[in-house]
Scaffold this active site. Structure first.
Site, PDB file in Angstrom:
ATOM      1  N   GLU A 123       0.841  -1.200   0.000  1.00 38.78           N
ATOM      2  CA  GLU A 123       0.000   0.000   0.000  1.00 38.78           C
ATOM      3  C   GLU A 123       0.871   1.242   0.000  1.00 38.78           C
ATOM      4  O   GLU A 123       1.750   1.404   0.856  1.00 38.78           O
ATOM      5  CB  GLU A 123      -0.949   0.050   1.195  1.00 38.78           C
ATOM      6  CG  GLU A 123      -1.827   1.304   1.148  1.00 38.78           C
ATOM      7  CD  GLU A 123      -2.872   1.402   2.246  1.00 38.78           C
ATOM      8  OE1 GLU A 123      -3.688   2.348   2.185  1.00 38.78           O
ATOM      9  OE2 GLU A 123      -2.868   0.555   3.163  1.00 38.78           O
ATOM     10  N   GLU A 133       4.718   5.167   3.844  1.00 39.19           N
ATOM     11  CA  GLU A 133       4.159   6.455   4.256  1.00 39.19           C
ATOM     12  C   GLU A 133       5.302   7.385   4.633  1.00 39.19           C
ATOM     13  O   GLU A 133       6.228   6.973   5.336  1.00 39.19           O
ATOM     14  CB  GLU A 133       3.206   6.280   5.448  1.00 39.19           C
ATOM     15  CG  GLU A 133       2.621   7.556   5.997  1.00 39.19           C
ATOM     16  CD  GLU A 133       1.853   8.344   4.932  1.00 39.19           C
ATOM     17  OE1 GLU A 133       2.255   9.507   4.697  1.00 39.19           O
ATOM     18  OE2 GLU A 133       0.905   7.800   4.343  1.00 39.19           O
ATOM     19  N   ASP A 151      -3.272  12.328  -2.964  1.00 42.29           N
ATOM     20  CA  ASP A 151      -3.518  13.752  -3.148  1.00 42.29           C
ATOM     21  C   ASP A 151      -3.938  13.990  -4.595  1.00 42.29           C
ATOM     22  O   ASP A 151      -3.199  13.658  -5.520  1.00 42.29           O
ATOM     23  CB  ASP A 151      -2.243  14.537  -2.834  1.00 42.29           C
ATOM     24  CG  ASP A 151      -2.508  16.032  -2.697  1.00 42.29           C
ATOM     25  OD1 ASP A 151      -3.353  16.555  -3.445  1.00 42.29           O
ATOM     26  OD2 ASP A 151      -1.865  16.677  -1.853  1.00 42.29           O
ATOM     27  N   LYS A 165      -5.554  21.793  -8.623  1.00 46.23           N
ATOM     28  CA  LYS A 165      -5.289  22.871  -9.577  1.00 46.23           C
ATOM     29  C   LYS A 165      -4.560  22.342 -10.818  1.00 46.23           C
ATOM     30  O   LYS A 165      -3.675  21.495 -10.724  1.00 46.23           O
ATOM     31  CB  LYS A 165      -4.454  23.962  -8.905  1.00 46.23           C
ATOM     32  CG  LYS A 165      -5.175  24.647  -7.755  1.00 46.23           C
ATOM     33  CD  LYS A 165      -4.302  25.723  -7.113  1.00 46.23           C
ATOM     34  CE  LYS A 165      -5.042  26.393  -5.964  1.00 46.23           C
ATOM     35  NZ  LYS A 165      -4.207  27.428  -5.296  1.00 46.23           N
ATOM     36  N   ASP A 205     -11.836  10.142  -3.761  1.00 45.88           N
ATOM     37  CA  ASP A 205     -13.114  10.812  -3.532  1.00 45.88           C
ATOM     38  C   ASP A 205     -13.229  12.073  -4.387  1.00 45.88           C
ATOM     39  O   ASP A 205     -14.097  12.906  -4.155  1.00 45.88           O
ATOM     40  CB  ASP A 205     -13.298  11.156  -2.053  1.00 45.88           C
ATOM     41  CG  ASP A 205     -12.249  12.129  -1.553  1.00 45.88           C
ATOM     42  OD1 ASP A 205     -11.181  12.253  -2.194  1.00 45.88           O
ATOM     43  OD2 ASP A 205     -12.479  12.771  -0.510  1.00 45.88           O
ATOM     44  N   THR A 261     -12.925   4.188   5.798  1.00 47.72           N
ATOM     45  CA  THR A 261     -12.243   5.025   6.787  1.00 47.72           C
ATOM     46  C   THR A 261     -13.196   6.049   7.393  1.00 47.72           C
ATOM     47  O   THR A 261     -14.278   6.328   6.850  1.00 47.72           O
ATOM     48  CB  THR A 261     -11.069   5.771   6.142  1.00 47.72           C
ATOM     49  OG1 THR A 261     -11.592   6.688   5.163  1.00 47.72           O
ATOM     50  CG2 THR A 261     -10.109   4.797   5.462  1.00 47.72           C
ATOM     51  N   LYS A 262     -12.798   6.634   8.524  1.00 49.04           N
ATOM     52  CA  LYS A 262     -13.561   7.733   9.109  1.00 49.04           C
ATOM     53  C   LYS A 262     -13.686   8.889   8.131  1.00 49.04           C
ATOM     54  O   LYS A 262     -14.734   9.529   8.022  1.00 49.04           O
ATOM     55  CB  LYS A 262     -12.883   8.206  10.399  1.00 49.04           C
ATOM     56  CG  LYS A 262     -12.924   7.211  11.539  1.00 49.04           C
ATOM     57  CD  LYS A 262     -12.239   7.773  12.771  1.00 49.04           C
ATOM     58  CE  LYS A 262     -12.267   6.765  13.909  1.00 49.04           C
ATOM     59  NZ  LYS A 262     -11.572   7.285  15.107  1.00 49.04           N
ATOM     60  N   PHE A 263     -12.614   9.170   7.409  1.00 48.23           N
ATOM     61  CA  PHE A 263     -12.612  10.218   6.398  1.00 48.23           C
ATOM     62  C   PHE A 263     -13.673   9.944   5.340  1.00 48.23           C
ATOM     63  O   PHE A 263     -14.417  10.839   4.927  1.00 48.23           O
ATOM     64  CB  PHE A 263     -11.212  10.270   5.770  1.00 48.23           C
ATOM     65  CG  PHE A 263     -11.102  11.133   4.554  1.00 48.23           C
ATOM     66  CD1 PHE A 263     -10.948  12.510   4.671  1.00 48.23           C
ATOM     67  CD2 PHE A 263     -11.131  10.577   3.289  1.00 48.23           C
ATOM     68  CE1 PHE A 263     -10.837  13.307   3.544  1.00 48.23           C
ATOM     69  CE2 PHE A 263     -11.021  11.366   2.154  1.00 48.23           C
ATOM     70  CZ  PHE A 263     -10.884  12.734   2.291  1.00 48.23           C
ATOM     71  N   GLU A 264     -13.778   8.687   4.916  1.00 46.97           N
ATOM     72  CA  GLU A 264     -14.750   8.327   3.895  1.00 46.97           C
ATOM     73  C   GLU A 264     -16.174   8.412   4.431  1.00 46.97           C
ATOM     74  O   GLU A 264     -17.081   8.890   3.737  1.00 46.97           O
ATOM     75  CB  GLU A 264     -14.459   6.915   3.396  1.00 46.97           C
ATOM     76  CG  GLU A 264     -15.313   6.485   2.223  1.00 46.97           C
ATOM     77  CD  GLU A 264     -14.929   5.117   1.701  1.00 46.97           C
ATOM     78  OE1 GLU A 264     -15.685   4.574   0.875  1.00 46.97           O
ATOM     79  OE2 GLU A 264     -13.873   4.593   2.111  1.00 46.97           O
TER      80      GLU A 264
END
Length: 237
Positions: A67, A92, A142, A146, A178, A215-218
């Site tokens: 990953e 990471e 990311d 722009k 996303d 995920t929590k973000f999702e």
């Protein structure tokens, strides 16, 4: 002690001109610092060690997943716990995320994960043998919204061929985003990339695979009405 174990800066020989990430300043919590201090000697891998025999690293022959950009490590930890018969490599660059994952591995007694804390492209080029991965995961990279920053997006034709070279024939490249314009960009790149087959019948995205943790973000994005696009490509030759 930490600086001896994990370095954010790679040696000049490993530098590339355009990065797909920005190093964010982040203070380590005591828990994350303990994760690094106690977990890095057990789970950490370095560029300097060069090309790896991951069967030797893990002490067994098992399906291997890598990953890129595991964030705080929650999804990677969950996947490793759910499939103890598989081995996982996580990459990471941000120290707090590395510390968080290492802390979780120690707390849960999970042994089927190894960690790099450096540039993912250099890990792929320097440390991962060709045709060695069963899966490569790239979740929520990311999107570089722009136009002038699109060159920073990690998903580019050259990257697709690097991924292809590291996957086994039949191996899966699984991406998720996303940001719909980035999903469209990924499809533009990968649908014409030699050696890949889109596993979506209509050459677009696939339903969210059950093996990808939410995920929590999702979940937060779903509450706000944001979409998520999963893409799966198989190396066919």
């Amino acid at each position: 002690m930490t600086d001896d174990l994990i370095t954010d800066d790679v040696q000049p020989a490993y530098r590339r001109e355009i990065k797909s990430y920005v190093m964010r300043a982040g203070r380590m919590t005591p828990r994350q610092q303990r994760g690094v201090d106690e977990g890095w000697p057990k789970f950490g891998l370095t560029l300097e060690a060069g090309m790896q025999d991951f069967a030797q690293v893990f002490g067994r022959q098992a399906p291997l997943t890598l990953e890129i950009g595991f964030g705080m490590g929650h999804s990677l930890l969950e996947m490793a716990q759910a499939t103890p018969g598989h081995d996982f490599i996580g990459i990471e660059v941000h120290r707090p995320g590395v510390g968080s994952l290492l802390s979780g591995l120690l707390a849960e007694g999970v042994n089927n994960v190894r960690v790099y804390s450096c540039d993912a492209l250099e890990v792929l080029k320097t440390c991962v043998p060709d045709s060695s991965l069963d899966r490569l995961l790239l979740f929520f990279p990311d999107p570089w919204h722009k136009s002038r920053h699109h060159k920073r997006r990690i998903v580019q034709p050259e990257f697709a061929q690097l991924v292809r070279s590291k996957l086994k024939v039949g191996g899966i490249f699984h991406l998720a985003t996303d940001w719909e314009p980035y999903a469209e960009h990924m499809l533009e790149v990968l649908n014409v990339a030699p050696g890949f087959m889109n596993l979506s019948a209509d050459q677009t995205s696939v339903p969210r695979p059950l093996e990808r943790p939410v995920t929590k973000f999702e979940r937060r994005g779903e509450r706000l009405g944001h979409g998520v696009w999963d893409l799966k490509f198989e190396r066919v030759h």
